[in-house]
Design an enzyme around this catalytic site. Structure first.
Site, short mmCIF file in Angstrom:
data_model
loop_
_atom_site.label_atom_id
_atom_site.label_comp_id
_atom_site.label_asym_id
_atom_site.label_seq_id
_atom_site.Cartn_x
_atom_site.Cartn_y
_atom_site.Cartn_z
N LYS A 96 0.82 -1.27 0.02
CA LYS A 96 -0.10 -0.12 0.12
C LYS A 96 0.80 1.23 0.10
O LYS A 96 1.96 1.19 0.57
CB LYS A 96 -0.99 -0.01 1.25
CG LYS A 96 -0.25 -0.14 2.59
CD LYS A 96 0.85 0.76 2.93
CE LYS A 96 0.70 2.06 3.15
NZ LYS A 96 2.00 2.82 3.49
N TYR A 122 -4.64 4.35 6.41
CA TYR A 122 -4.93 3.24 7.25
C TYR A 122 -5.90 3.57 8.09
O TYR A 122 -6.84 2.83 8.40
CB TYR A 122 -3.77 3.31 8.41
CG TYR A 122 -2.39 2.50 7.78
CD1 TYR A 122 -2.34 1.02 8.10
CD2 TYR A 122 -1.47 2.93 7.36
CE1 TYR A 122 -1.44 0.23 7.63
CE2 TYR A 122 -0.44 2.53 6.83
CZ TYR A 122 -0.24 0.88 7.03
OH TYR A 122 0.74 0.20 6.53
P1 NAD Z 1 12.47 1.99 1.47
O1 NAD Z 1 12.95 3.40 0.64
O2 NAD Z 1 13.14 1.56 2.73
O3 NAD Z 1 12.62 0.84 0.30
C1 NAD Z 1 12.49 1.07 -1.17
C2 NAD Z 1 13.18 0.29 -1.89
O4 NAD Z 1 13.21 0.57 -3.53
C3 NAD Z 1 14.86 0.35 -1.59
O5 NAD Z 1 15.34 -0.78 -1.56
C4 NAD Z 1 15.36 1.28 -2.78
O6 NAD Z 1 16.71 0.92 -3.25
C5 NAD Z 1 14.34 0.64 -3.87
N1 NAD Z 1 14.15 1.79 -5.09
C6 NAD Z 1 14.31 1.27 -6.34
N2 NAD Z 1 14.25 2.21 -7.13
C7 NAD Z 1 13.90 3.19 -6.11
C8 NAD Z 1 13.99 4.71 -6.59
N3 NAD Z 1 13.73 5.31 -7.88
N4 NAD Z 1 13.90 5.85 -5.54
C9 NAD Z 1 14.02 5.13 -4.11
N5 NAD Z 1 14.01 3.95 -4.07
C10 NAD Z 1 14.18 3.03 -5.05
O7 NAD Z 1 10.93 2.17 1.35
P2 NAD Z 1 9.93 1.08 2.33
O8 NAD Z 1 9.69 1.84 3.59
O9 NAD Z 1 10.53 -0.08 2.44
O10 NAD Z 1 8.62 1.29 1.34
C11 NAD Z 1 8.43 0.53 0.25
C12 NAD Z 1 7.04 0.40 0.04
O11 NAD Z 1 6.18 -0.50 1.17
C13 NAD Z 1 6.14 1.61 -0.14
O12 NAD Z 1 5.10 1.37 -0.99
C14 NAD Z 1 5.61 2.00 1.25
O13 NAD Z 1 4.42 2.58 1.50
C15 NAD Z 1 5.46 0.42 1.84
N6 NAD Z 1 5.31 0.25 3.26
C16 NAD Z 1 4.33 -0.36 3.63
C17 NAD Z 1 4.26 -0.59 5.25
C18 NAD Z 1 3.26 -1.46 6.00
O14 NAD Z 1 3.12 -1.42 6.97
N7 NAD Z 1 2.47 -2.06 4.99
C19 NAD Z 1 5.28 0.08 5.85
C20 NAD Z 1 6.31 0.50 5.24
C21 NAD Z 1 6.32 0.87 3.87
#
Ligand code: NAD
Length: 434
Positions: free
Chosen positions: A174, A260
């Protein structure tokens, strides 16, 4: 406050003594794993269910559902994780250890060294490591059944479409995307490829949230009048993070954490909004909010008359909670939207003393929300079921978030025609059989 795990009482007995209704008692005491132990699944029968002997069944275990029946590793469905950021590495990969139907079999990352290290840690075959360029060749990999997309929001569309074209089912984080149009393209691509699409609304698989939903459906709080929900955090000052860039995130606190609250008021009521009004504010000069909003409040009216009041922010100290106010009682989860440590409280008038209030702190055994959601996705693929939170669930949140922005920008109340029926954007509840 009562500790429902108190040694000398069974959970069923203690719940009865706290004055909670019988429906609540059975609802909570019978909370079982999302995948029933009794059904045969693809490739043959499940292993027989282990039963506790009387010696191993202390009274505190009554009604726990028994030990989970897991598939042996070779029969679990294989997941490819796309994007090895914080959520993937801190929550999702460790959660596979608590899965019963899912296992990690492939990684997709732009960082080969990191992917190799993670593959080693989790016993993933190095031949199953992909990058963003050769991702499409996952088509030829029989080890992968399901792709879990954990990338920045603006990348969900591309990696869903490419994954579905490669013949894999899609579980996507999400918010589903950055616009309604993108959501529709994701739904269409999966439909065209005859693949399943599920949005990772982890809270909808959590036993606490499911218990509150059951309570409301059983009218245990009387008639629900108002739901209040808040989810926010004081976002870090790292201006390079994608969450502060509109093109990558689609918005600020609303699609990231406010979603949420919105989603919760929808699954708690089972209804769809008919009116939305909203306000939005960003502190002038705060560099974090050059492109995305800081705080949003919104109000929703549902067809039954239930009113929802929600707040979300990237500027306030962490708060993640909801409270449902019914005519006879209120129930809350605080925290509600965290990964763990959820706490449920119910308050109602004492049946014996009109001046007294029974406030009951209900503790439930904690399960990994990520393991539950991944097992649900695997279960849907195995049994050819519609996921409980399909693409349509994500699209509806985007439609409503667009209305929240419009209401905040124009000061107008946005109206929607009433939708009849409950849970119209959802598939069967987790744990239900085909
Ligand atoms: P993050 O920034 O920690 O990770 C993102 C990943 O994508 C990294 O490995 C990064 O290298 C990669 N990536 C590839 N291309 C990229 C670009 N152009 N710019 C930035 N990063 C790039 O993010 P996250 O917190 O892991 O979030 C990822 C997804 O998960 C999002 O959609 C976020 O909304 C979702 N999320 C959901 C929850 C939940 O509780 N369900 C919690 C946190 C995040």
């Amino acid at each position: 406050m009562f500790d429902l795990f108190a040694k000398k009482f069974s959970r069923r007995k203690l719940l009865t003594t706290t004055g909670l209704g019988l429906a609540t008692v059975s609802g909570i005491a019978l909370e079982t794993d999302s995948v029933s132990a009794q059904q045969p699944i693809k490739g043959g029968e499940l292993p027989p269910q282990i039963k506790f002997s009387p010696d191993e069944s202390p009274i505190t275990e009554e009604g726990s559902g028994g030990p989970p029946t897991a598939l042996p590793p070779e029969r679990r469905l294989g997941f490819a994780i796309v994007g090895l950021g914080r959520l993937a590495l801190e929550e999702i990969m460790p959660a596979f250890g608590m899965c019963k139907l899912a296992k990690p079999t492939a990684l997709v990352s732009g960082d080969a060294a990191k992917a190799n290290q993670i593959a080693q840690q989790y016993g993933i075959n190095p031949k199953n490591i992909y990058n963003y360029q050769n991702y499409d060749t996952i088509l030829n990999n029989p080890d992968v059944d399901i792709i879990y997309i954990v990338l920045p929001n603006s990348m969900h569309l591309e990696y869903t479409v490419r994954g579905a074209k490669a013949g894999k089912h899609i579980l996507c984080e999400k918010p589903m995307a950055t616009s309604q149009a993108e959501c529709q393209q994701m739904i269409d691509a999966c439909k065209q490829a005859n693949r399943k699409l599920m949005i990772a609304y982890r809270c909808q698989y959590d036993p606490h949230h499911r218990a509150v939903i059951r309570m409301l459906r059983n009218k245990e709080l009387g008639t629900v009048k108002v739901i209040q929900a808040d989810n926010g955090q004081n976002q870090s000052n790292d201006l390079s993070q994608w969450r502060l860039k509109k093109a990558l995130a689609g918005g600020g606190c609303l699609p990231d954490v406010g979603i949420y609250c919105l989603n919760a008021t929808r699954y708690l009521t089972g209804e769809e909004p008919i009116e939305i009004s909203a306000r939005m504010f960003s502190t002038p000069g705060d560099p974090r909010f050059k492109e995305v909003e800081e705080s949003v409040t919104f109000q929703i009216r549902y067809p039954s008359g239930i009113l929802a009041i929600c707040s979300t922010s990237y500027g306030y100290h962490e708060a993640r909670r909801f409270r449902v106010f019914g005519s006879d009682a209120w129930a809350q989860l605080d925290p509600a939207f965290s990964y763990n440590g959820l706490r449920m409280t119910v308050s109602r008038k004492s049946p014996n003393n009109n001046m007294a209030e029974n406030v009951t702190d209900i503790r439930m055994s904690e399960k990994s929300q990520f393991a539950l959601e991944m097992d649900h996705m695997a279960d849907c693929v195995i049994h050819n079921k519609r996921p409980h939170t399909p693409g349509e669930e994500g699209l509806q949140d985007h439609r409503l978030m667009a209305a929240i922005y419009e209401a905040a920008q124009t000061g107008k109340t946005i109206t929607f025609p009433p939708v009849s029926g409950l849970d119209v954007t959802r598939g069967p509840a987790p744990g239900s059989r085909p």
